[in-house]
Each structure stands twice: as structure tokens, then as C-alpha cells.
Design an enzyme around this catalytic site. Sequence first.
Site, short mmCIF file in Angstrom:
data_model
loop_
_atom_site.label_atom_id
_atom_site.label_comp_id
_atom_site.label_asym_id
_atom_site.label_seq_id
_atom_site.Cartn_x
_atom_site.Cartn_y
_atom_site.Cartn_z
N ASP A 71 -4.54 1.36 -2.32
CA ASP A 71 -3.20 1.68 -2.84
C ASP A 71 -3.15 1.45 -4.35
O ASP A 71 -2.15 0.96 -4.89
CB ASP A 71 -2.10 0.87 -2.12
CG ASP A 71 -0.71 1.40 -2.40
OD1 ASP A 71 -0.58 2.52 -2.95
OD2 ASP A 71 0.27 0.69 -2.09
N LEU A 106 -3.63 8.51 -8.45
CA LEU A 106 -4.27 8.84 -9.73
C LEU A 106 -3.26 9.43 -10.71
O LEU A 106 -3.60 9.73 -11.84
CB LEU A 106 -5.45 9.78 -9.53
CG LEU A 106 -6.61 9.25 -8.68
CD1 LEU A 106 -7.81 10.18 -8.75
CD2 LEU A 106 -7.02 7.84 -9.10
N ARG A 107 -2.00 9.61 -10.21
CA ARG A 107 -0.87 10.07 -11.06
C ARG A 107 -1.13 11.46 -11.64
O ARG A 107 -1.05 12.42 -10.95
CB ARG A 107 -0.58 9.05 -12.17
CG ARG A 107 -0.45 7.59 -11.69
CD ARG A 107 0.70 7.36 -10.77
NE ARG A 107 0.96 5.94 -10.58
CZ ARG A 107 1.64 5.43 -9.55
NH1 ARG A 107 2.15 6.22 -8.62
NH2 ARG A 107 1.85 4.13 -9.45
N PRO A 164 6.86 -1.20 -8.78
CA PRO A 164 5.96 -1.78 -7.79
C PRO A 164 4.59 -1.12 -7.79
O PRO A 164 4.48 0.10 -7.95
CB PRO A 164 6.68 -1.51 -6.46
CG PRO A 164 7.53 -0.30 -6.72
CD PRO A 164 7.88 -0.34 -8.19
C1 NCD Z 1 3.35 3.00 -5.01
C2 NCD Z 1 3.35 3.75 -6.32
O1 NCD Z 1 3.45 3.13 -7.37
O2 NCD Z 1 3.22 4.98 -6.29
N1 NCD Z 1 3.75 1.65 -5.24
C3 NCD Z 1 3.53 0.62 -4.41
O3 NCD Z 1 4.08 -0.45 -4.63
N2 NCD Z 1 2.73 0.74 -3.35
C4 NCD Z 1 4.25 3.70 -4.07
C5 NCD Z 1 3.84 3.61 -2.66
O4 NCD Z 1 2.68 3.75 -2.32
O5 NCD Z 1 4.73 3.45 -1.83
ZN ZN Z 2 0.62 4.05 -2.25
#
Ligand code: NCD
Ligand code: ZN
Length: 413
Positions: free
Chosen positions: A278, A60-61, A295
Site C-alpha cells: 500500500d 504510483l500516482r 493518510p
Molecule cells: C491511500 C492513498 O493515499 O491513496 N491511503 C492510505 O492511507 N492507504 C488510500 C487507500 O489506499 O485507501
Molecule cells: Zn491503497
Amino acid sequence: MDWICGNLADYRGLLGSGCIGVEDGFIRSVRKAPGRGRVRDYTGTGYIVSPGLIDIHVHLRGLEYSYKETEETGGRAAAASGITLVIDMPNTLPRADNRETVRAKLEALSRAPVDHGLFAAIPRDPRRVEELLSEAIAGFKVYPEDLYERSGGVKGALSSGSLVVLHPELPEAGSAVAEDLVSREAHRNCGFEAAAVEVLAGMGGGRVHVTHASCRSTIIAAKKHGYTVDVTPHHLFYSTLTGAGCMYRVNPPLRPWHEPSWLVYMLLEGLVDAFASDHAPHALWEKSDPLYCSPGIPWLESWPWLVYRLVSVGALDLSEFLWLASRGPAVVAGLEDYGVIREGARGNILVYDPRAVWRFPGPAYSMARHYPSTMARMAGRPIEVLVGGETVFIGGEVIEGVRGVNPFTWRRP
Ligand code: NCD
Ligand code: ZN
């Protein structure tokens, strides 16, 4: 008492028509007819009344990443798709590996409209694991670098008995020189996942959950050690054939088509404990500038209904879906009072139309604008969502003013 009546279902399957009475946030009664109080009756509509869904892996940053997403925007996105409990990840800025940041994150999460938890990051100094254990965390998240750089802290987390969630890759996997997604996958391959599970297992016994398994061999490695495991919608539904742009760049990477097929097979065989999204929102410029190409795939506003297609085509039973999307993740997280319709359980309820077929028009609440699921066909659609008995979503809109709780304040992990 507030009553919600209709066709009840949870991980045990269809429970027949009945009413759930909720008071002070918890289910106080489950019976055939409503008692005194406000009644919302969905009997005869064809809708299903189930426990709210649970996502134990979201980003959720917030804090200094609030330009990507916040606890409130991500929380609203969750509510809009029927998710009533999320567990947030600690790769924030600053990193949530210390008491101050953990408290700041928990404070921000308390403003989300859904129930929430937070995994702490592994501190560099193993002695600081103890200090985090006295906070209301859901457990610890172990990232690939932690396996080497913070092994003392990882061992401390394992021996503490709290839940340890593993990102199953080794740091070497991240040193890929190739950046096109197919070559990147070839370098950052399945072998790193099973190897990471073995490295963690070699660090001591504990309560371990392996998240976002993208390969058959990862699930086998996890089960060999008695660990629980989840899969993401992207590793189930997408492959290297789906798309090769930054939109589809994620860690672990999307796999060649045979891996998703194996994941679906293992899911149907009952070898997977939970779905987890995720949800990894980024700013549009981070996702569209090839120099960043951060990513992560955002999901919170859509994934349950993409996954529900497995039910609508008859591959997955309703009971299996409600295990994987609600009770299973609750059990993994150690939350016995979630994901089930019974007296004493949390009053988090989802009313949805199992016959709806629609296209996801793109996010209305999440700040992320790079949803690969935009315009994808969805099956099943939320009608009303309740958190602690309070309506948080109805008529296609999130209701302002509802606040979720952190169940990890009730019981230490
Ligand atoms: C995740 C992120 O953006 O925080 N990115 C991802 O590709 N899964 C990082 C993570 O969960 O490893
Ligand atoms: Zn993650």
C-alpha cells in the site's frame, strides 16, 4: 542467451546451485551449468538468486498527482528494493474509472523500469464495467464508498470474473471526529473491516482479494468466504504504540499492539496469501501540515528488507518469504508465469545478500520524503535486479533505460 548462476531459491525453498538462461524476457532454461552467451556468476558468493518480488498494492500516482510520485520514480524505487512487478491503484486524479484515464495510466506505467499492472476503479454507471474489461487491466479496486454508491458497478465487476480487490472498510469508518491517532483507531475499528467483507460477499460471488487486512477478524472473515488476503508491513510491524504523528496516519489505521501480534501469528499459520505494501506517497507538506495529514505510508524502497527480518530471526522460512513476497501475489493476480524459477516464467530475477544487516538511509528514488522506515534496521540486501533478463539495479543504483511490460496484455483478467 544470458545466464545468471548462483544459489537458486523460490517458494519451494533452496533449489541448489544452478543457472537460469533468459532470452527475450523469459526463462528459457534452468540447468546446472551455463550454456553459450553472457554469464553472470554468483556461485560461491553466499548470495541468493530468486524470482523478483511482487507488490500488488501500490499508489504510483502520476497524472495530476505527479507532485506526489510518478510511475517512473515509484518504479525506480521498486527496482531498487528488488520488486520487479507492481500493480497500481486507481484512486488517481482523475479517477481511473474510464477508458481514457486507464489508457493514460497504462501509457505512463509503460515508462516504469519494472513490470506493471493497473486496477480500474468502479465506474458510477454499471454499463461502463464492460468497456473497462476490454482494456489490459488487472481487475477492479473496490473502495468503501463503492459498496454503497456504486453497488451496480461492484456487482458487475464481481460477475465479470475479473479480480476484485477490496479495501475492507465501510464508509462510516471515515466519519471519525477524533483526529489523534489512538482515538481515531478506536472509532475506525476492526469491526468495520469484517463488516465490509460481509457487505461485499452479500453482493454476489466472484474472485475477491481482501487487501491490507489490519485485524485478525478481517482475515477470518476473508477466509470464511474463500477470499485471498494480504497484509502490509505497517500493520505487521507498527501499532498505535509506534508513533502517533501524521507520518503514521494511514487507512486502515495502525492497531493496538495485539493486532500486529495476531497478524504475525496468522502469517506463520499460513492464513495470509501475500504481502502488499500500500505504498502511499504524499508531498511532504501534505504529511506535515496537520490540516491535511494525508493518510498513507510510503514503502516501495524499503519494505521487503524490513519484512526479511522475519526470515533473519528464524520466524519465517525463506520459502514462506518467497511465497508471500513473490509467488503468492502472482497467484492472487492470476499471473502463473511470475514468482517461480522454471522454463517459461518471466525473466524477473533478484540476487540478494541474505546476511546483510543495514539501516535504510531513506529513499533515493521515490519522491516521498516521509518514510517511517528511514534509519530502520533491515536484513538482506539486493545486489542485482533483472526485469525480463535486463539488469535494472546493480552496484546500489538503478540503471536507466530498462522498460517493464504489462502482463495483463497477454491474458485478460
Ligand atoms: C491511500 C492513498 O493515499 O491513496 N491511503 C492510505 O492511507 N492507504 C488510500 C487507500 O489506499 O485507501
Ligand atoms: Zn491503497
